[in-house]
Write a protein that holds these residues in place. Structure first.
Motif, mmCIF file in Angstrom:
data_model
loop_
_atom_site.group_PDB
_atom_site.id
_atom_site.type_symbol
_atom_site.label_atom_id
_atom_site.label_comp_id
_atom_site.label_asym_id
_atom_site.label_seq_id
_atom_site.Cartn_x
_atom_site.Cartn_y
_atom_site.Cartn_z
ATOM 1 N N LEU A 3 59.793 24.987 42.097
ATOM 2 C CA LEU A 3 59.818 26.371 41.649
ATOM 3 C C LEU A 3 60.316 26.339 40.215
ATOM 4 O O LEU A 3 61.449 25.961 39.938
ATOM 5 C CB LEU A 3 60.738 27.224 42.516
ATOM 6 N N THR A 5 61.102 28.052 36.508
ATOM 7 C CA THR A 5 61.429 29.282 35.794
ATOM 8 C C THR A 5 61.587 28.959 34.313
ATOM 9 O O THR A 5 62.353 28.064 33.951
ATOM 10 C CB THR A 5 62.718 29.937 36.319
ATOM 11 N N VAL A 7 62.409 30.632 30.560
ATOM 12 C CA VAL A 7 62.903 31.763 29.772
ATOM 13 C C VAL A 7 62.697 31.394 28.311
ATOM 14 O O VAL A 7 63.302 30.439 27.819
ATOM 15 C CB VAL A 7 64.388 32.059 30.053
ATOM 16 N N LYS A 13 60.863 36.058 31.021
ATOM 17 C CA LYS A 13 61.104 35.193 32.179
ATOM 18 C C LYS A 13 59.817 34.997 32.974
ATOM 19 O O LYS A 13 59.174 35.967 33.379
ATOM 20 C CB LYS A 13 62.187 35.805 33.074
ATOM 21 N N TYR A 14 59.459 33.750 33.188
ATOM 22 C CA TYR A 14 58.201 33.404 33.853
ATOM 23 C C TYR A 14 58.497 32.411 34.972
ATOM 24 O O TYR A 14 59.080 31.349 34.735
ATOM 25 C CB TYR A 14 57.257 32.791 32.822
ATOM 26 N N THR A 15 58.110 32.755 36.198
ATOM 27 C CA THR A 15 58.423 31.919 37.363
ATOM 28 C C THR A 15 57.156 31.623 38.162
ATOM 29 O O THR A 15 56.352 32.525 38.412
ATOM 30 C CB THR A 15 59.455 32.611 38.274
ATOM 31 N N TYR A 16 56.998 30.375 38.542
ATOM 32 C CA TYR A 16 55.837 30.011 39.350
ATOM 33 C C TYR A 16 56.141 28.767 40.178
ATOM 34 O O TYR A 16 57.108 28.057 39.935
ATOM 35 C CB TYR A 16 54.608 29.773 38.468
ATOM 36 N N LYS A 17 55.279 28.534 41.163
ATOM 37 C CA LYS A 17 55.364 27.323 41.964
ATOM 38 C C LYS A 17 54.460 26.272 41.328
ATOM 39 O O LYS A 17 53.314 26.581 40.970
ATOM 40 C CB LYS A 17 54.922 27.585 43.411
ATOM 41 N N GLN A 26 54.103 32.617 42.842
ATOM 42 C CA GLN A 26 55.220 32.381 43.755
ATOM 43 C C GLN A 26 55.027 33.079 45.106
ATOM 44 O O GLN A 26 55.745 32.781 46.073
ATOM 45 C CB GLN A 26 56.528 32.847 43.124
ATOM 46 N N ASP A 143 59.580 41.576 40.996
ATOM 47 C CA ASP A 143 59.517 40.243 40.399
ATOM 48 C C ASP A 143 58.352 39.463 40.993
ATOM 49 O O ASP A 143 58.503 38.676 41.921
ATOM 50 C CB ASP A 143 60.829 39.495 40.631
ATOM 51 N N GLY A 145 56.698 37.387 39.228
ATOM 52 C CA GLY A 145 56.620 36.110 38.531
ATOM 53 C C GLY A 145 56.777 36.225 37.033
ATOM 54 O O GLY A 145 56.930 35.209 36.352
ATOM 55 N N TYR A 146 56.732 37.465 36.508
ATOM 56 C CA TYR A 146 56.901 37.615 35.063
ATOM 57 C C TYR A 146 57.637 38.904 34.734
ATOM 58 O O TYR A 146 57.311 39.973 35.253
ATOM 59 C CB TYR A 146 55.560 37.619 34.332
#
Length: 294
Positions: A3, A5, A7, A13-17, A26, A143, A145-146
């Motif tokens: 996972l 993340t 910044v 903030k960008y989050t992905y698998k 995600q 949230d 993912g972005y």
């Protein structure tokens, strides 16, 4: 699976698998490795139809068009079950003929479908329009993912860290081109808006459904953007699946549905940078872009 993340310097903030170098939303169910294996082994029926499409390219528009043609009804059918987001066991027990969706790039689709079983339909849309549409959708949700500015999201969209299509739109399109088989139909978002009836006829022929001209024209009228948007907002029931990222679980799917809306969002500098990346990727990947952009 990691996972990830990120910044950036503007605090976006960008989050992905991440799995084997590919980026995934995600919201993909569970462990990406396990879900991809389950999808690959998904038992396809000969009369299955998959809407395999890059996010915000007209997924629900195409899904409802296909359902109307296959059911012989003008009823609004809402959102289709997604291979990466929903319960596969539920989908396995759906009565035939089944229609489902996926944003996964084609290399991750069910093996039987890639070998020609069932049918795959997609829409290609101007990537400038779809990135604007995707950004606005995420702004309305929790949230997903972005969290940040459009400029920050645009930079990720143009990279292989884009979780929308397990990498950039360019490599997603390349994957699509490599997997084209006789059971595959690609339509243009722009052309479907300009020539709705002709495309409905083309789609009906591909789906091997027999309807008279009156019904096909009724479908063409029923899938106009404003009608679909109204139906979505008034008839789509709340969903537990998405209630953590949207009001009552009703996804904010429909916004404007226009061609060329990117001009109201992109700065001159952003547009020029996008065009430069576009040209470089078309040449590098030897893309045969088959959609009309504006």
């Amino acid at each position: 699976m990691d996972l990830v993340t990120i910044v950036d310097e503007q605090n976006n903030k960008y989050t992905y698998k991440r799995y084997k170098g590919y980026a995934f939303n995600q919201e993909v169910v569970g462990n990406v490795r396990d879900r991809l294996e389950e999808v690959a082994n998904f038992k396809v029926r000969q009369d299955d139809v998959l809407i395999g499409i890059f996010p915000k390219s007209g997924t629900h528009w195409l899904y409802n068009t296909v359902l109307m043609l296959r059911s012989g009804s003008l009823k609004y059918h809402g959102s289709g079950p997604g291979l990466e987001f929903d319960d596969l066991k539920m989908m396995e027990h759906m009565p035939s003929p089944r229609t489902f969706c996926s944003h996964l790039r084609f290399r991750f689709l069910p093996e039987q479908m890639k070998l020609g079983k069932g049918k795959i339909v997609t829409l290609t849309r101007n990537p400038k329009d779809l990135v604007v549409s995707m950004y606005h959708m995420m702004q309305k949700m929790g949230d997903l993912g972005y969290q940040g500015t459009f400029d920050g999201f645009l930079k990720r969209f143009l990279s292989e860290e884009c979780f929308c299509g397990n990498g950039s739109w360019f490599s997603w399109i390349k994957d699509t081109e490599e997997w084209k088989t006789p059971n595959f139909l690609c339509l243009s978002y722009h052309d479907l808006k300009e020539n709705t009836f002709a495309n409905v006829v083309k789609l009906a022929k591909f789906l091997e459904v027999d309807h008279d001209e009156e019904f096909l024209r009724s479908v063409s009228e029923s899938i106009q953007f404003d009608k679909l948007k109204e139906s979505h907002e008034t008839t789509t029931p709340p969903s537990d699946r998405w209630k953590h990222v949207s009001e009552d679980g009703r996804l904010p799917i429909y916004r404007k549905g226009k061609v060329g809306d990117w001009k109201n969002m992109f700065t001159v500098a952003q547009s020029e940078h996008f065009d430069k990346i576009y040209r470089e990727n078309v040449e590098k990947l030897d893309l045969k872009i088959y959609t009309k952009f504006e």
